[in-house]
Design a protein around this motif. Sequence first.
Motif, mmCIF file in Angstrom:
data_model
loop_
_atom_site.group_PDB
_atom_site.id
_atom_site.type_symbol
_atom_site.label_atom_id
_atom_site.label_comp_id
_atom_site.label_asym_id
_atom_site.label_seq_id
_atom_site.Cartn_x
_atom_site.Cartn_y
_atom_site.Cartn_z
ATOM 1 N N ALA A 1 28.301 22.032 47.908
ATOM 2 C CA ALA A 1 26.958 22.586 47.760
ATOM 3 C C ALA A 1 25.976 21.481 47.364
ATOM 4 C CB ALA A 1 26.958 23.685 46.705
ATOM 5 N N PRO A 2 24.689 21.651 47.698
ATOM 6 C CA PRO A 2 23.694 20.616 47.361
ATOM 7 C C PRO A 2 23.351 20.560 45.880
ATOM 8 C CG PRO A 2 22.647 22.490 48.426
ATOM 9 C CD PRO A 2 24.123 22.721 48.539
ATOM 10 N N THR B 1 26.495 25.615 41.624
ATOM 11 C CA THR B 1 26.351 27.004 42.056
ATOM 12 C C THR B 1 26.943 27.977 41.042
ATOM 13 O OG1 THR B 1 28.459 26.971 43.252
ATOM 14 C CG2 THR B 1 26.484 26.336 44.482
ATOM 15 N N TYR C 1 23.843 23.688 54.139
ATOM 16 C CA TYR C 1 24.825 24.411 53.314
ATOM 17 C C TYR C 1 25.060 25.812 53.868
ATOM 18 C CZ TYR C 1 26.904 26.437 49.070
ATOM 19 O OH TYR C 1 27.726 27.063 48.166
ATOM 20 N N GLU D 1 27.272 25.763 56.980
ATOM 21 C CA GLU D 1 28.705 25.595 56.714
ATOM 22 C C GLU D 1 29.324 26.894 56.192
ATOM 23 O OE1 GLU D 1 30.568 22.956 57.488
ATOM 24 O OE2 GLU D 1 28.708 22.279 58.452
ATOM 25 N N GLU E 1 18.586 20.541 53.335
ATOM 26 C CA GLU E 1 19.838 20.579 52.574
ATOM 27 C C GLU E 1 20.361 22.012 52.460
ATOM 28 O OE1 GLU E 1 20.101 17.438 49.133
ATOM 29 O OE2 GLU E 1 18.053 18.257 49.175
#
Length: 745
Positions: free
Chosen positions: A516-517, A520, A449, A452, A445
């Motif tokens: 985002a996983p 943030t 992210y 990207e 994961e």
Amino acid sequence: MLTRIARTAVGRPRLIVAVALLLMVLSGAIGATVHSHMKSGGFVTEDLESVRAGKYLAENFPGSEPNFVLTITAADGPDSDAARAAADRTIAALRTYPYVTGVQSYWTARPDLKQVMRSQDGKRALILATIDGDDAELPDRAAVLSKELQVTDGPVIIQTGGLAATFADINTQISKDLILAEAIAIPITGLLLALVFGSLVAASLPIAIGLFAIAAALGILRVLTALTDVSIFALNMTTALGLALAIDYSLFIVSRYREELTAGATPADAVTRAIRTAGRTVVYSALVVALSLSALLVFPQYFFKSFAYAGIAVVAAAAGAAVIVLPALLILVGDRIDAGDLRGPLRRVFRLPPRREKQPRETFWYRLVTAVMKRPMTIALATTAFLLLLGSPFLGVQFGYPDDRSLPTDVASRQVGDILRTEFDADLASSTTVVLPEFRGSTQELDAYARELSKIPEVPAVLSSAAVYRNGLRVAAGIPEMSSPQHGAYLSVATSLDPYSDEGGAQLDTLRAVPAPSPTLITGPAALNQDSVTAITGKLPLAGALIAITTLVLLFLFTGSVVLPVKALILNILSLAATFGAMVWIFQEGHLSGLLGFTATGTLNLAMPILMFSLAFGASMDYEVFLLSRIREEWLAGPKTSAGNTEAVAMGVARTGRIFTAAALLMSIVFLGVATSGVSMMKLFGLGCALAVISDATVIRGLLAPALMRMMGTWNWWAPKPLVRLHNRFGLHEADEAEKQPVSV
């Protein structure tokens, strides 16, 4: 109260002067080391996202945000034996300090990470470290490290930079600049005062009060540092303000005293009369300036609060010295106020006729204002258009956080900043850090992210615990220390953009938009800049409203009119808008950068216009109060007709024009002394305040204000009946006194 103060000064002048000297020496001794107790930051608060992210990193990932950067330069390149030996010594020295963490370098990095830590020409390489500490400790520790580690000559050159070193260099520069500014301002103001008064004795009195104000300012700042956080930037500004206001207030009182002596009064009566008239206006003016500065208290950042506390205290000290110490000095001087007269000898040298005191209607100011009021509409429109044209660049203002480019180009931290911006693939000191404090997901994961994020334009690389990515491609293994075994991780997003530019802000917005996983927090220069600008602008309406309301109320109590306070507020805003436009044209767009010696970054520090507004607005209202005081006296003593209003305006300006223009020139000299600073934001502040004061005393008071007062006629003095009753009860009254004996300021 002022009468009692004047009588005390008349009765015990030597005691008052002795106490003042004792306070001056004591304040100077207390404030001698004030610069070492002040802080460099104060632009952000603990609740901002970027600050919370930085705090999380410091607690969970020490050394993850380098704020101390060293460049190692060798002609044979960083892989030479000499460069490697110098790097080893430097790294070993850094690790001996308990407050230094996260030491990284080109020589200790994995092969796949070396590229971003080596310059494009292959002659320089980097050492990165994090210095722990708050805004006070950080610059002191950086200064110690820089002094030990920098090498300025030899086969290997070592320079220090980064945020911590920049703060240290700014502290040093401002402390040096203060000495230079006072060395320039005090002799020049003394010379100008001698020309204004024509007497060395009369000129020396405002200088004496100004020196008292400087000593008081330093002592006040030192006491404040023991009670709260105080910004290092307050050092130059508050001492300059204290000197400028002390000279201004003294100029008006000494002028009034000389006028009374000329009219035949004894020194004791002249002092009493000067304090009851000019002294009263000084106190009222000081109240206006102090309330303008108090609006800074609405901002949560201690940068602004320190200016509010120190500024209010310094204004009180300057006004107190002018109405308490100065009368005692005047009594001791007595009839010798004109001793050391320079005008007679100079006129004899140049074979000029003896000087003759002009009546008000014979002065330049009376002729100017009379001519203006014959064509009020034309003058008002032309002047307004001119000021709006000057202010138009402010429509394109861009705000940015101060960085090393605020310093001169020969300062080490500035040179390191320039090297990072121009000679490396990415400026590692400007990287954005994405923090995932609640992340408990898989490596895949985090890997996705980071991939990207690396696709965002102008992002050379993204470093995470999973991998290093460039343009969406995995180029190396990750760094395990960037994630916690329990939970939490962070990613370092390098950038090739100026973090304070529009492009840097747009890149940050694009970064935030990437899914985002886990939740943030984002920090780094671009995020700090964006967060601080948003936090400050959110308080601007409240600060502006407080300044407007207090100004309107005080001027209403002073004049009994609701029209004149609104007129004064509009004219001050118009004058300051023109000044801000000029500052954008000069400092943001870079015009005159070569002449003035600064580097344009395409942005302005948002704090500077706010401080300029508070200080210059207060100074402008200072002159407005003095001018309206005399105009009102003429109005009260004359016919209440349109012609009477016109004559009151002309006579009021004629009687005060020479004095407030001289006061504005003297104040501008003090601010121009600040403008000699090597720190660009101080240069902006000094030049901006000087221009604001000069334009207000000339264009506004000499042209626009008389034109508008002529157009409004008797409506200048209008107020609704309920407010008239309010003013009769609580307002400032001097009609009876004016009718008995017309006075001038």
